[in-house]
Scaffold this motif. Structure first.
Motif, PDB file in Angstrom:
ATOM      1  N   LEU A 290       0.823  -1.216   0.000  1.00  0.00           N
ATOM      2  CA  LEU A 290       0.000   0.000   0.000  1.00  0.00           C
ATOM      3  C   LEU A 290       0.854   1.262   0.000  1.00  0.00           C
ATOM      4  CD1 LEU A 290      -2.848  -0.941   2.504  1.00  0.00           C
ATOM      5  CD2 LEU A 290      -2.802  -1.214   0.025  1.00  0.00           C
ATOM      6  N   ALA A 291       2.177   1.100   0.020  1.00  0.00           N
ATOM      7  CA  ALA A 291       3.096   2.253   0.035  1.00  0.00           C
ATOM      8  C   ALA A 291       3.291   2.787  -1.383  1.00  0.00           C
ATOM      9  CB  ALA A 291       4.439   1.817   0.628  1.00  0.00           C
ATOM     10  N   PRO A 292       3.890   3.999  -1.512  1.00  0.00           N
ATOM     11  CA  PRO A 292       4.223   4.498  -2.852  1.00  0.00           C
ATOM     12  C   PRO A 292       5.168   3.529  -3.557  1.00  0.00           C
ATOM     13  CG  PRO A 292       4.455   6.234  -1.207  1.00  0.00           C
ATOM     14  CD  PRO A 292       4.221   4.963  -0.454  1.00  0.00           C
ATOM     15  N   TRP A 293       5.081   3.485  -4.905  1.00  0.00           N
ATOM     16  CA  TRP A 293       5.883   2.541  -5.664  1.00  0.00           C
ATOM     17  C   TRP A 293       7.373   2.680  -5.381  1.00  0.00           C
ATOM     18  CZ3 TRP A 293       6.172  -1.951  -7.524  1.00  0.00           C
ATOM     19  CH2 TRP A 293       7.264  -2.323  -8.307  1.00  0.00           C
ATOM     20  N   SER A 294       7.863   3.899  -5.203  1.00  0.00           N
ATOM     21  CA  SER A 294       9.306   4.090  -4.978  1.00  0.00           C
ATOM     22  C   SER A 294       9.778   3.332  -3.740  1.00  0.00           C
ATOM     23  CB  SER A 294       9.629   5.581  -4.833  1.00  0.00           C
ATOM     24  OG  SER A 294       8.911   6.144  -3.739  1.00  0.00           O
ATOM     25  N   ILE A 295       8.925   3.260  -2.714  1.00  0.00           N
ATOM     26  CA  ILE A 295       9.285   2.547  -1.483  1.00  0.00           C
ATOM     27  C   ILE A 295       9.211   1.032  -1.716  1.00  0.00           C
ATOM     28  CG2 ILE A 295       8.608   2.105   0.919  1.00  0.00           C
ATOM     29  CD1 ILE A 295       7.718   5.041   1.041  1.00  0.00           C
ATOM     30  N   SER A 326      -3.826  -3.557  -4.705  1.00  0.00           N
ATOM     31  CA  SER A 326      -4.193  -3.424  -6.110  1.00  0.00           C
ATOM     32  C   SER A 326      -3.508  -4.511  -6.946  1.00  0.00           C
ATOM     33  CB  SER A 326      -3.774  -2.053  -6.638  1.00  0.00           C
ATOM     34  OG  SER A 326      -3.786  -2.043  -8.054  1.00  0.00           O
ATOM     35  N   PRO A 327      -4.250  -5.210  -7.805  1.00  0.00           N
ATOM     36  CA  PRO A 327      -3.626  -6.169  -8.713  1.00  0.00           C
ATOM     37  C   PRO A 327      -2.536  -5.530  -9.581  1.00  0.00           C
ATOM     38  CG  PRO A 327      -5.987  -6.515  -8.676  1.00  0.00           C
ATOM     39  CD  PRO A 327      -5.728  -5.262  -7.897  1.00  0.00           C
ATOM     40  N   GLU A 328      -2.712  -4.268  -9.909  1.00  0.00           N
ATOM     41  CA  GLU A 328      -1.700  -3.578 -10.722  1.00  0.00           C
ATOM     42  C   GLU A 328      -0.364  -3.490  -9.987  1.00  0.00           C
ATOM     43  OE1 GLU A 328      -1.533  -2.563 -13.956  1.00  0.00           O
ATOM     44  OE2 GLU A 328      -3.358  -3.770 -14.030  1.00  0.00           O
ATOM     45  N   THR A 329      -0.433  -3.323  -8.669  1.00  0.00           N
ATOM     46  CA  THR A 329       0.801  -3.276  -7.869  1.00  0.00           C
ATOM     47  C   THR A 329       1.524  -4.615  -7.925  1.00  0.00           C
ATOM     48  OG1 THR A 329      -0.166  -1.623  -6.389  1.00  0.00           O
ATOM     49  CG2 THR A 329       1.740  -2.841  -5.549  1.00  0.00           C
ATOM     50  N   LEU A 330       0.783  -5.697  -7.806  1.00  0.00           N
ATOM     51  CA  LEU A 330       1.394  -7.030  -7.856  1.00  0.00           C
ATOM     52  C   LEU A 330       1.975  -7.314  -9.239  1.00  0.00           C
ATOM     53  CD1 LEU A 330      -1.224  -9.036  -5.780  1.00  0.00           C
ATOM     54  CD2 LEU A 330       1.083  -8.398  -5.071  1.00  0.00           C
ATOM     55  N   LYS A 331       1.282  -6.873 -10.246  1.00  0.00           N
ATOM     56  CA  LYS A 331       1.777  -7.045 -11.613  1.00  0.00           C
ATOM     57  C   LYS A 331       3.086  -6.273 -11.814  1.00  0.00           C
ATOM     58  CE  LYS A 331       0.300  -6.576 -16.438  1.00  0.00           C
ATOM     59  NZ  LYS A 331      -0.823  -6.168 -17.327  1.00  0.00           N
ATOM     60  N   LYS A 332       3.108  -5.048 -11.326  1.00  0.00           N
ATOM     61  CA  LYS A 332       4.304  -4.198 -11.459  1.00  0.00           C
ATOM     62  C   LYS A 332       5.465  -4.767 -10.651  1.00  0.00           C
ATOM     63  CE  LYS A 332       5.466   0.746 -11.384  1.00  0.00           C
ATOM     64  NZ  LYS A 332       4.953   2.102 -11.080  1.00  0.00           N
ATOM     65  N   LEU A 333       5.153  -5.292  -9.454  1.00  0.00           N
ATOM     66  CA  LEU A 333       6.184  -5.866  -8.593  1.00  0.00           C
ATOM     67  C   LEU A 333       6.802  -7.115  -9.236  1.00  0.00           C
ATOM     68  CD1 LEU A 333       7.770  -5.998  -5.948  1.00  0.00           C
ATOM     69  CD2 LEU A 333       5.800  -7.151  -4.902  1.00  0.00           C
ATOM     70  N   THR A 334       5.955  -7.973  -9.797  1.00  0.00           N
ATOM     71  CA  THR A 334       6.463  -9.176 -10.467  1.00  0.00           C
ATOM     72  C   THR A 334       7.396  -8.798 -11.611  1.00  0.00           C
ATOM     73  OG1 THR A 334       4.419 -10.329  -9.917  1.00  0.00           O
ATOM     74  CG2 THR A 334       5.790 -11.317 -11.625  1.00  0.00           C
ATOM     75  N   LYS A 335       6.980  -7.832 -12.399  1.00  0.00           N
ATOM     76  CA  LYS A 335       7.794  -7.375 -13.533  1.00  0.00           C
ATOM     77  C   LYS A 335       9.138  -6.840 -13.053  1.00  0.00           C
ATOM     78  CE  LYS A 335       7.292  -4.510 -17.716  1.00  0.00           C
ATOM     79  NZ  LYS A 335       8.252  -3.410 -17.604  1.00  0.00           N
ATOM     80  N   PHE A 336       9.109  -6.061 -11.950  1.00  0.00           N
ATOM     81  CA  PHE A 336      10.355  -5.507 -11.411  1.00  0.00           C
ATOM     82  C   PHE A 336      11.284  -6.622 -10.932  1.00  0.00           C
ATOM     83  CE2 PHE A 336      12.823  -4.310  -7.653  1.00  0.00           C
ATOM     84  CZ  PHE A 336      13.674  -3.376  -8.233  1.00  0.00           C
ATOM     85  N   VAL A 337      10.746  -7.578 -10.192  1.00  0.00           N
ATOM     86  CA  VAL A 337      11.571  -8.684  -9.677  1.00  0.00           C
ATOM     87  C   VAL A 337      12.203  -9.451 -10.836  1.00  0.00           C
ATOM     88  CG1 VAL A 337      11.527 -10.879  -8.423  1.00  0.00           C
ATOM     89  CG2 VAL A 337      10.279  -8.910  -7.518  1.00  0.00           C
ATOM     90  N   HIS A 338      11.408  -9.750 -11.843  1.00  0.00           N
ATOM     91  CA  HIS A 338      11.930 -10.476 -13.002  1.00  0.00           C
ATOM     92  C   HIS A 338      13.050  -9.693 -13.695  1.00  0.00           C
ATOM     93  CE1 HIS A 338       8.081 -13.133 -13.634  1.00  0.00           C
ATOM     94  NE2 HIS A 338       8.879 -13.597 -12.695  1.00  0.00           N
TER      95      HIS A 338
END
Length: 349
Positions: A290-295, A326-338
């Protein structure tokens, strides 16, 4: 399966070389997804799990949405308990509620034996169906005896597990018999999932962190040793996870398992310093979603930097996804990890 099979998760479990860190999330299927909430207006959790096609769709949805490297079967740790005679209902806003709690030795002796093909046939059908649909590994799971017993004795969720501990201390014979019965049920249940097609297994001892190390070793570790020894022969990766159980992590490491799951309180580098050499899984604090994406990115990067120092790392949360994420957050996080892990591994390999 139309796409080539992505076995990165299985390789990481076995500490084999990978080209990116695999990602999946506990509770990835369900409450945070609008499509799931729409289904839940019509069907209960029990309804969904008893309809293999619908259950498979819910299980597969986060893989399709987030490009995760593994699916975990959508069901509840309570799912096998009715098969042994436990009257359990999942009540909205409360969780599992058991109308016939276990309090005495005769209560334990009345418990039956799980027959998976009869009692949880819907679970096995869902697994078989998913194996024709997924291009990533399917994780099956079970609750561990202590955590299952805590619900069965308390009658529902608990904050302090006083009744559970009281039975453990004051009725050792009943406790031992309960652990043995639940241990046998877990082994039978998990073996049936593997036979149906589950390619890895996670054992959730969610609430065992409520015990100190001495009590864990005396009252719980023997049955966990037996469970993992019997499952090891099945040849699939075995994962252990609990919350607030850092003080038990080296005891888990002793077991015949492949991956030690870490909650968000236990930094990966400290786990390694403490002597955990097996593959590890974790451990972003779910609240950070739930934090800002930068964090989120900064914290995920730190976890990846620590995890990548040793072979055998799976990115996950330190507990489950909750509804507000948000599902969008999880999607973005997965992409970043990959992407980030792929870059780092390309430099080092």
């Amino acid at each position: 399966m139309t796409e080539s099979f992505n076995d990165t998760f299985l390789k990481a479990c076995r500490k084999q070389q990978v080209d990116h860190v695999p990602v999946w999330y506990m509770r990835q299927a369900g409450r945070s997804q609008p499509e799931y909430r729409e289904i839940k207006e019509k069907y209960s959790l029990e309804d969904i799990t008893h309809r293999p096609e619908l259950c498979a769709w819910v299980t597969k949805l986060p893989v399709d949405q987030y490009s995760n490297d593994a699916a975990i079967l959508y069901k509840d740790i309570m799912t096998p308990l009715p098969g042994i005679g436990v009257d359990v209902k999942i009540k909205k806003g409360i969780g599992p509620v058991i109308s016939n709690p276990i309090r005495t030795l005769p209560d334990v002796e009345r418990l039956g034996v799980l027959e998976p093909e009869k009692d949880v046939d819907f679970v096995l059908e869902t697994i078989k169906l998913l194996r024709t649909q997924l291009n990533v590994p399917l994780i099956g799971f079970s609750g561990a005896p202590f955590t299952l017993a805590s619900y069965m004795i308390e009658g529902g969720p608990s904050k302090n597990y006083n009744k559970t501990k009281a039975m453990m201390y004051s009725q050792p014979e009943a406790w031992q018999k309960l652990m043995d019965k639940l241990g046998s049920m877990v082994v039978t249940y998990v073996k049936a999932q593997i036979k149906a097609g589950a390619q890895a297994i996670q054992i959730f001892d969610s609430w065992v962190g409520a015990l100190n190390q001495q009590d864990y070793r005396l009252f719980v570790k023997p049955i966990m040793t037996r469970i993992f020894s019997e499952l090891k022969t099945e040849g699939v990766p075995l994962i252990m996870f609990g919350v607030g159980a850092r003080h038990l992590s080296l005891d888990w490491h002793d077991l015949s398992l492949d991956v030690v799951g870490l909650d968000w309180r236990y930094p990966i580098q400290e786990a390694r310093q403490d002597g955990i050499t097996k593959a590890v899984q974790g451990n972003l604090d779910p609240s950070l979603l739930l934090a800002p994406w930068s964090i989120i990115e900064e914290r995920a990067k730190a976890i990846l930097d620590a995890g990548l120092k040793h072979p055998g790392f799976i990115f996950n949360l330190g507990h489950g996804v909750f509804p507000e994420v948000s599902p969008e957050t999880l999607k973005k996080l997965t992409k970043f990890v990959h992407e980030y892990s792929r870059e780092q591994l390309a430099i080092t390999n």
